[in-house]
Design a protein around this motif. Structure first.
Motif, PDB file in Angstrom:
ATOM      1  N   PHE A  31      24.954  39.585  17.881  1.00 53.36           N
ATOM      2  CA  PHE A  31      25.881  38.457  17.762  1.00 53.36           C
ATOM      3  C   PHE A  31      27.329  38.933  17.658  1.00 53.36           C
ATOM      4  CE2 PHE A  31      22.537  35.276  16.865  1.00 53.36           C
ATOM      5  CZ  PHE A  31      23.084  34.178  17.518  1.00 53.36           C
ATOM      6  N   LYS A  32      27.544  40.071  17.037  1.00 52.38           N
ATOM      7  CA  LYS A  32      28.904  40.601  16.884  1.00 52.38           C
ATOM      8  C   LYS A  32      29.533  40.981  18.224  1.00 52.38           C
ATOM      9  CE  LYS A  32      28.411  42.317  12.144  1.00 52.38           C
ATOM     10  NZ  LYS A  32      28.291  43.510  11.271  1.00 52.38           N
ATOM     11  N   GLN A  33      28.712  41.104  19.260  1.00 53.91           N
ATOM     12  CA  GLN A  33      29.230  41.441  20.589  1.00 53.91           C
ATOM     13  C   GLN A  33      29.621  40.194  21.388  1.00 53.91           C
ATOM     14  OE1 GLN A  33      29.492  44.787  21.028  1.00 53.91           O
ATOM     15  NE2 GLN A  33      28.534  44.873  18.998  1.00 53.91           N
ATOM     16  N   LEU A  34      29.427  39.023  20.818  1.00 56.82           N
ATOM     17  CA  LEU A  34      29.601  37.777  21.562  1.00 56.82           C
ATOM     18  C   LEU A  34      30.793  36.966  21.049  1.00 56.82           C
ATOM     19  CD1 LEU A  34      25.829  36.730  21.644  1.00 56.82           C
ATOM     20  CD2 LEU A  34      27.122  37.871  23.459  1.00 56.82           C
ATOM     21  N   TYR A  35      31.103  35.912  21.782  1.00 54.78           N
ATOM     22  CA  TYR A  35      32.163  34.964  21.411  1.00 54.78           C
ATOM     23  C   TYR A  35      31.740  33.610  21.947  1.00 54.78           C
ATOM     24  CZ  TYR A  35      36.448  32.257  21.758  1.00 54.78           C
ATOM     25  OH  TYR A  35      37.367  31.248  21.659  1.00 54.78           O
ATOM     26  N   CYS A  36      32.070  32.538  21.238  1.00 55.67           N
ATOM     27  CA  CYS A  36      31.742  31.205  21.753  1.00 55.67           C
ATOM     28  C   CYS A  36      32.847  30.210  21.398  1.00 55.67           C
ATOM     29  CB  CYS A  36      30.395  30.728  21.215  1.00 55.67           C
ATOM     30  SG  CYS A  36      30.444  30.193  19.499  1.00 55.67           S
ATOM     31  N   ASN A  37      32.873  29.127  22.168  1.00 61.87           N
ATOM     32  CA  ASN A  37      33.838  28.054  21.900  1.00 61.87           C
ATOM     33  C   ASN A  37      33.447  27.232  20.674  1.00 61.87           C
ATOM     34  OD1 ASN A  37      33.679  27.961  25.316  1.00 61.87           O
ATOM     35  ND2 ASN A  37      35.655  28.314  24.333  1.00 61.87           N
ATOM     36  N   LYS A  38      32.124  26.937  20.569  1.00 58.76           N
ATOM     37  CA  LYS A  38      31.671  26.047  19.496  1.00 58.76           C
ATOM     38  C   LYS A  38      30.348  26.539  18.908  1.00 58.76           C
ATOM     39  CE  LYS A  38      33.782  21.933  21.618  1.00 58.76           C
ATOM     40  NZ  LYS A  38      34.255  22.492  22.909  1.00 58.76           N
ATOM     41  N   LEU A  39      30.293  26.520  17.585  1.00 61.06           N
ATOM     42  CA  LEU A  39      29.053  26.784  16.868  1.00 61.06           C
ATOM     43  C   LEU A  39      28.575  25.486  16.241  1.00 61.06           C
ATOM     44  CD1 LEU A  39      26.872  28.288  15.171  1.00 61.06           C
ATOM     45  CD2 LEU A  39      28.706  28.856  13.539  1.00 61.06           C
ATOM     46  N   PHE A  40      27.318  25.130  16.524  1.00 63.95           N
ATOM     47  CA  PHE A  40      26.693  23.975  15.879  1.00 63.95           C
ATOM     48  C   PHE A  40      25.749  24.514  14.808  1.00 63.95           C
ATOM     49  CE2 PHE A  40      28.118  22.410  19.934  1.00 63.95           C
ATOM     50  CZ  PHE A  40      28.679  21.176  19.611  1.00 63.95           C
TER      51      PHE A  40
END
Length: 254
Positions: free
Chosen positions: A160-169
């Motif tokens: 998960f630390k390698q990722l990025y996202c616009n929105k977390l639900f």
């Protein structure tokens, strides 16, 4: 015997007010030894009146339930919240769906999107997403937490630390007015904290009954949350408190 009954009645009263109790605090309040309090809690647990935890106890309605059991609770409300949450998603977004029965309802409503990246650590959600041809689905690894059907642990955290996202639900198990948001499991709370760190916007999705419950593991304070999507049964005090923390509250109405 009368003193014992009165003491245990007071413990249950305190538990009903707070959702959880601490051995130290009860010992001071009732002016008895911690050994006596532990014995009281054990006896009350044997009567199914509370659930023992390290250093204290929880109300019975704070017991961690399996995914199958959770799905039966407030199902229609969760469906409404899931549909409302989808209205916050834009084409070309990258989103994380945390494990949970309310986030599962979000996964039921993604058919309209032509280009959407979905990241999830929940086996049931990823399996459900397989019905959509136009989604890019990522599932970080980890070991299986069967109660929640989610993958957690060092591997999941590292990926998960390698990722990025616009929105977390984000799904939750409880909220405390003076602290923030909670879940039942330490591993999930730690993974949730990493999800929050890699998300541009954090959106809690929960039915309003969770505002009266607690959990063993702290996820985050109010300052980390941008929006809460919940139902119209939310109490005015909870609504006011969330808004005071600059959290936008979105009501899913039938």
């Amino acid at each position: 015997m009368k003193k014992t009954a009165q003491r245990r009645s007071l413990i249950l009263q305190k538990l009903d007010e707070l959702g959880e109790v601490n051995v130290n605090d009860l010992s001071e309040m009732l002016e008895v030894s911690e050994v006596t309090i532990r014995n009281d809690l054990d006896k009350l647990e044997n009567s199914n009146l509370l659930v023992r935890a390290h250093g204290g106890a929880f109300k019975t309605n704070n017991i961690a339930l399996t995914v199958t059991e959770k799905r039966k609770i407030n199902h229609d409300i969760k469906r409404l919240i899931g549909k409302k949450a989808v209205s916050l998603i834009n084409e070309d977004d990258s989103i994380i769906l945390d494990s949970g029965t309310t986030t599962f309802e979000i996964s039921n409503n993604l058919e309209k999107f032509k280009n959407l990246t979905v990241i999830s650590n929940a086996l049931d959600i990823v399996n459900n997403l397989a019905q959509y041809e136009n989604l890019q689905v990522y599932m970080p690894g980890g070991y299986l937490k069967e109660f929640s059907m989610s993958l957690v642990g060092p591997m999941a955290e590292r990926n998960f630390k390698q990722l990025y996202c616009n929105k977390l639900f984000l799904g939750i198990d409880g909220m405390k007015a003076n602290a923030g948001f909670f879940t039942h499991y330490m591993e999930e709370a730690h993974l949730n904290q990493i999800m929050i760190d890699i998300a541009e916007e954090v959106i809690v999705v929960t039915d309003s009954s969770k505002f009266k419950k607690s959990g063993l593991a702290f996820i985050c304070g109010f300052d980390k949350i941008n929006k809460v999507v919940t139902d119209d049964k939310i109490e005015e005090a909870d609504l006011r408190m969330l808004k005071q923390h600059n959290i936008e509250v979105i009501i899913a109405e039938s």
